[in-house]
Write an enzyme that holds these catalytic residues in place. Structure first.
Site, short mmCIF file in Angstrom:
data_model
loop_
_atom_site.label_atom_id
_atom_site.label_comp_id
_atom_site.label_asym_id
_atom_site.label_seq_id
_atom_site.Cartn_x
_atom_site.Cartn_y
_atom_site.Cartn_z
N LYS A 362 0.99 -0.80 -0.18
CA LYS A 362 -0.59 0.02 -0.43
C LYS A 362 1.36 1.23 -0.52
O LYS A 362 0.45 1.94 -0.94
CB LYS A 362 -0.54 0.06 1.11
N THR A 364 3.41 1.78 -1.14
CA THR A 364 4.46 1.83 -2.85
C THR A 364 3.65 2.13 -3.23
O THR A 364 3.68 3.17 -4.13
CB THR A 364 5.18 0.44 -2.83
N ARG A 386 2.33 7.82 7.35
CA ARG A 386 2.20 7.42 9.09
C ARG A 386 3.57 6.98 9.08
O ARG A 386 4.73 6.47 8.01
CB ARG A 386 1.43 5.64 9.35
N LYS A 397 9.74 -7.10 10.28
CA LYS A 397 9.23 -6.27 8.67
C LYS A 397 10.20 -6.23 7.99
O LYS A 397 9.98 -5.02 6.28
CB LYS A 397 8.49 -5.68 9.55
N ALA A 616 -2.61 -0.31 13.75
CA ALA A 616 -4.16 0.11 13.08
C ALA A 616 -4.70 -1.03 13.70
O ALA A 616 -5.80 -1.75 13.45
CB ALA A 616 -3.65 -0.34 11.92
N PHE A 647 -3.57 -2.00 7.22
CA PHE A 647 -4.06 -3.26 7.64
C PHE A 647 -4.86 -3.06 5.77
O PHE A 647 -4.73 -2.72 4.97
CB PHE A 647 -5.03 -3.59 8.08
N PHE A 735 3.84 -7.77 -9.53
CA PHE A 735 5.56 -8.41 -9.00
C PHE A 735 5.70 -9.54 -10.47
O PHE A 735 4.94 -9.47 -11.32
CB PHE A 735 5.43 -10.09 -8.49
N TRP A 764 6.77 0.45 -8.79
CA TRP A 764 8.41 -0.67 -8.10
C TRP A 764 9.12 -1.04 -8.63
O TRP A 764 10.08 -0.55 -8.62
CB TRP A 764 7.79 -1.61 -7.36
#
Length: 911
Positions: A362, A364, A386, A397, A616, A647, A735, A764
């Site tokens: 999200k 990205t 955020r 992560k 979240a 999320f 991807f 990306w």
């Protein structure tokens, strides 16, 4: 009379222009500031009268006559940064007009045209882009209009003028076709030069030894200096008849009027800059590589613009930013007042389908979308993200700055410390935690009188309540202000909070993943006199203060919210707040800088606000209201602000609508719903996905049946969006292992499910260019209009609001409340908190409460194990199952790969 009339015409013209400007901007009133060193009350009075006549405000800064260069410059710099002032003039001695003083003035406020920049533009022929000396302009206008002189071909002698006045006079006369000479009073052959001149302009007082007889009869003489014809001509000077004599007061009056005109012009220019316009943004070029390098390599290969340059490009004023290093700045909230009449831009939310544990990109997509809008479609846009916790950065992560060629840069500054907001929250949170346990200790170990005397001590024989203590007295219904007049019962009520230790809900926090702080015992030292209790640490971003920061809309509102935070109950069941503990003011002081949004930029040089990062699950998982509001003003009516919800859409988006939009009053125009083929295969029955373990073959090879089956989750999330009446565009984050058949299938099924459009995105791998189709789809969807509505009425009972979310959003059959949850609901309702919105704390890995239930679970009962309240933030949060608020470190945390090159000071290993 003709000469006086010229000044009156200028003032009347300025008045009319200002009236036109004020029709659209009623509160607008330009201000002329005059820095004066010495006594020149006559000019002060003239300036004041002309300003009042034209409708301007004027402010005089009077310095002692012997003020030095530094003192004058200090005053100049203050006025430079004062947005209320549109013009600045200097009335100082000639010896004080140094280059350093003159060029301290901002050229846009230099209404006397003395700075090198304004003079340079005049010499270059760009007089319409600069301010020209009012004295020089007055000389030209008086010669042409009052005396009726045709300047073309005339021989002009300028005597005794210096610096900017001399340069401006020469330039203006030459433009009129005159032959101009400059001379000082002690120049040899001055007499012969005077006799050759058709027009003589006196730029400084005439020395007594220079006789007036040197000036030929019939010569036009114009005086720009004091003392000429004021009784100081020198003894025995013969009477000389000039064809035209214009004295200093004529020039001064017209010059003062022209200065007022310059101030109005400056104000008009300033107003124009405040209005919406397409940014002249210098976007940074990308040179994407294949294969795509690591995130930190991409980030480091791009040199960010200086943040003050970016701020200027997007319309921020110098006094509206506080710079941190080269690439970060805080933006002051005063901007909202300045742009209060500016129309808001379009408001876009990026949400997602139910994700895999790896996340679906999200952030990205958010960054790729704004790069596409601004760098490739030339549309003003802002990303609002955020701030990430440092816990995951060093855990499993990694960072959260986007990825590939759609990132916020510098990524290491984004992910580490930023400007210290989370540290401020940690300090404020832990101060409040310390205040709670300390108050319990002191109340347990002191008599009423001793406690009261320590809370309201006598200082130098004087005993007074503090402001916050007076507020507590008022809440208690005690109408006294003298500490010595309270009765014993009133002293007891005031001094004792009677906190029940078993009800304390306020935990200490730390911005590090540390599983061993999930349950601790505090107060084991002998100094705590046997008072101990079980407690815990949460991750810093789980603090209610973070949620307060994210939802507040002003410093005043934040202070009120901090004071309302409920930390425990007293022994009679009533809530105990931060205000009761007397700590509200201190918390606000610790948070006064954190409330200002942080300005950064994307890889392509487009602006980003990074501000607040609430959890979240137990909080609402959205960036700050203030960042969104400021960004919406800056982009203007045709621009876009793109923000992200944590999320899946069932959690982050639902809270964005029902909590954040209620708090802000903002109405979203479009939802961008992020999906990946990988996540859809998981929802279609694919093998489990685990962070740190390579993906199974089903995810790296084409599998149309799995994708088709998994689109049920995408369809459900589209339906959830439609509950709120907002158009949805699906962004398929592509991807390299995705096939054309899989991509086409997802887009087709999304449109069939009701999406306005569905677009594959390649940001990306190539940056904003890869999301241009998404940007076009979002613009088109925004033009369709939003029919936004909330899911529920906050006046409904707490149980009904929970049930509405469970059934309409998650697809549950019903809810089941534990006895503890039922008791908490009854208590919160009795305490007056029943009309707050609901913030469900539920797993993000499934629409249900069971993380392993993928796709669209049906006919399940949603268990509510507990219900808690964030009263300062303004919501009730039911817990669905157990929620961990302190992550732990894995066997191999990210910190194994993070290092610092001690020679270059470059950070290595972040991702």
């Amino acid at each position: 009379m003709q000469r006086r009339r010229a000044g009156q015409e200028v003032i009347q013209n300025s008045k009319e222009v200002l009236s036109l400007l004020q029709e659209k901007n009623p509160a607008f009133k330009p201000v002329l500031a005059i820095i004066q060193a010495g006594d020149d009350n006559l000019m002060q009075e003239i300036n004041q009268n002309l300003a009042e006549e034209a409708g301007l405000n004027i402010t005089h800064i009077c310095l002692p006559p012997d003020s030095g260069e530094d003192e004058i410059i200090d005053e100049i710099l203050k006025i430079n940064e004062d947005t209320r002032v549109h013009g600045l003039a200097l009335q100082i001695s000639e010896s004080s007009f140094s280059n350093k003083v003159l060029n301290a003035l901002k050229p846009e406020k230099d209404v006397d045209g003395v700075t090198d920049i304004n003079l340079g533009k005049l010499v270059r022929g760009d007089a319409h882009e600069c301010f020209v000396s009012p004295v020089a302009r007055a000389v030209i206008e008086l010669l042409e209009k009052s005396v009726g002189v045709n300047l073309d071909g005339k021989k002009i002698l300028v005597i005794g003028a210096h610096g900017s006045l001399e340069a401006a006079l020469q330039c203006l006369f030459q433009r009129k076709g005159s032959m101009t000479m400059s001379s000082q009073w002690k120049t040899p052959q001055l007499q012969s030069k005077l006799q050759e001149a058709d027009i003589v302009v006196l730029g400084s007082p005439k020395p007594e030894e220079i006789p007036l007889s040197w000036i030929q009869p019939g010569t036009t003489v114009l005086n720009c200096s004091h003392d000429f014809l004021s009784g100081k001509l020198g003894c025995g000077s013969p009477v000389v008849h000039f064809s035209g004599l214009i004295a200093d007061n004529d020039v001064s009056l017209l010059a003062a009027a022209l200065r007022i005109q310059n101030v109005v012009s400056s104000g008009r220019r300033w107003l124009r800059e405040q209005q919406y316009s397409r940014w002249r943004l210098h976007c940074l070029k990308l040179q994407p590589l294949s294969p795509v390098p690591s995130d930190i390599e991409i980030s480091r290969a791009q040199t960010p613009k200086a943040v003050d340059v970016l701020a200027k490009e997007i319309g921020l004023l110098p006094d509206e930013i506080e710079i941190y290093g080269k690439s970060k700045a805080k933006v002051r909230l005063s901007l909202l007042e300045r742009l209060k009449d500016q129309a808001d831009g379009k408001y876009v939310l990026v949400a997602g389908i139910t994700p895999t544990p790896l996340g679906e990109g999200k952030s990205t997509v958010t960054i790729g979308l704004v790069q596409a809008l601004t760098a490739h479609l030339n549309v003003n846009s802002f990303a609002c993200l955020r701030q990430p916790s440092q816990g995951p950065t060093f855990g499993v992560k990694g960072g959260a700055a986007g990825g590939g060629y759609a990132q916020v840069i510098p990524m290491e500054e984004f992910n580490l410390h930023l400007t210290g907001d989370i540290h401020a929250i940690t300090a404020a949170n832990n101060l409040l935690a310390a205040a709670i346990d300390t108050r319990i200790l002191h109340e347990n170990t002191q008599t009423d009188k001793a406690l009261y005397n320590r809370l309201v001590p006598s200082v130098n024989g004087v005993r007074e309540f503090s402001k916050i203590q007076l507020a507590r007295l008022k809440r208690l219904g005690i109408k006294k202000t003298d500490p010595n007049t309270l009765t014993e019962e009133e002293m007891r009520k005031f001094a004792r909070l009677d906190i029940d230790p078993s009800t304390v809900t306020w935990q200490r926090v730390l911005d590090t993943n540390d599983r061993f702080l999930r349950k601790i015992t505090i107060g084991q030292a002998n100094t705590e006199k046997g008072y101990s209790r079980q407690a815990q640490f949460d991750i810093a971003v789980a603090s209610e203060i973070m949620a307060v920061l994210a939802l507040t809309d002003s410093l005043t509102d934040m202070k009120e919210r901090l004071g309302r935070m409920v930390v425990a109950s007293d022994k009679s069941g009533q809530p105990v707040t931060a205000e009761d503990l007397g700590v509200t003011g201190a918390l606000t002081v610790l948070m006064k800088d954190a409330i200002k949004p942080n300005l950064m930029q994307t890889l392509e040089g487009t602006p980003v606000f990074v501000h607040a990062g609430p959890f979240a699950n137990i909080a609402h998982g959205n960036s700050s209201v203030l960042a969104d509001k400021i960004a919406l003003k800056l982009v203007g009516e045709e621009g876009f602000v793109v923000t992200e919800a944590g999320f899946g859409a069932d959690i982050g988006m639902e809270k964005f609508f029902n909590i954040k939009c209620r708090a802000s009053g903002l109405v979203p125009n479009v939802v961008v719903l992020v999906a990946t083929v990988r996540a859809l295969k998981m929802h279609g029955g694919g093998p489990s996905v685990t962070a740190g373990i390579p993906l199974k073959r089903e995810y790296t090879e084409e599998n149309i049946p799995l994708v088709a089956d998994g689109c049920c989750n995408l369809q459900k999330q589209i339906q959830i969006t439609q509950l709120f009446g907002v158009p949805v565009v699906v962004a398929l984050n592509v991807f390299k292992t995705d096939t054309r058949a899989e991509i086409d299938l997802v887009c087709e099924l999304a449109k069939r499910a009701g999406a306005f459009d569905a677009v594959p995105c390649y940001h990306w791998s190539v940056g904003g260019k890869g999301s241009v189709d998404l940007a076009r789809a979002v613009r088109e969807a925004a033009s369709e209009g939003s029919r936004f509505q909330f899911l529920y009425d906050v006046q409904l009972p707490i149980v009904e609001k929970i049930r509405t979310i469970a059934q309409a959003v998650y697809g549950a059959k019903d809810i089941e409340l534990s006895p503890e949850a039922q008791a908490k609901i009854e208590r919160y309702t009795q305490q007056g908190f029943g009309n707050l919105p609901i913030c469900m704390a539920k797993t993000h890995l499934s629409l249900s409460h069971q993380p392993d239930k993928k796709g669209v679970p049906k006919d399940f009962i949603l268990p509510i194990s507990d219900v808690r309240a964030s009263i300062g933030a303004g919501f009730i949060y039911p817990l669905v199952g157990t929620m961990s608020t302190m992550p732990g470190l894995p066997t191999r945390p990210c910190f194994y790969d993070i290092d610092l090159d001690t020679e270059t000071e470059q950070v290595k290993g972040l991702f």
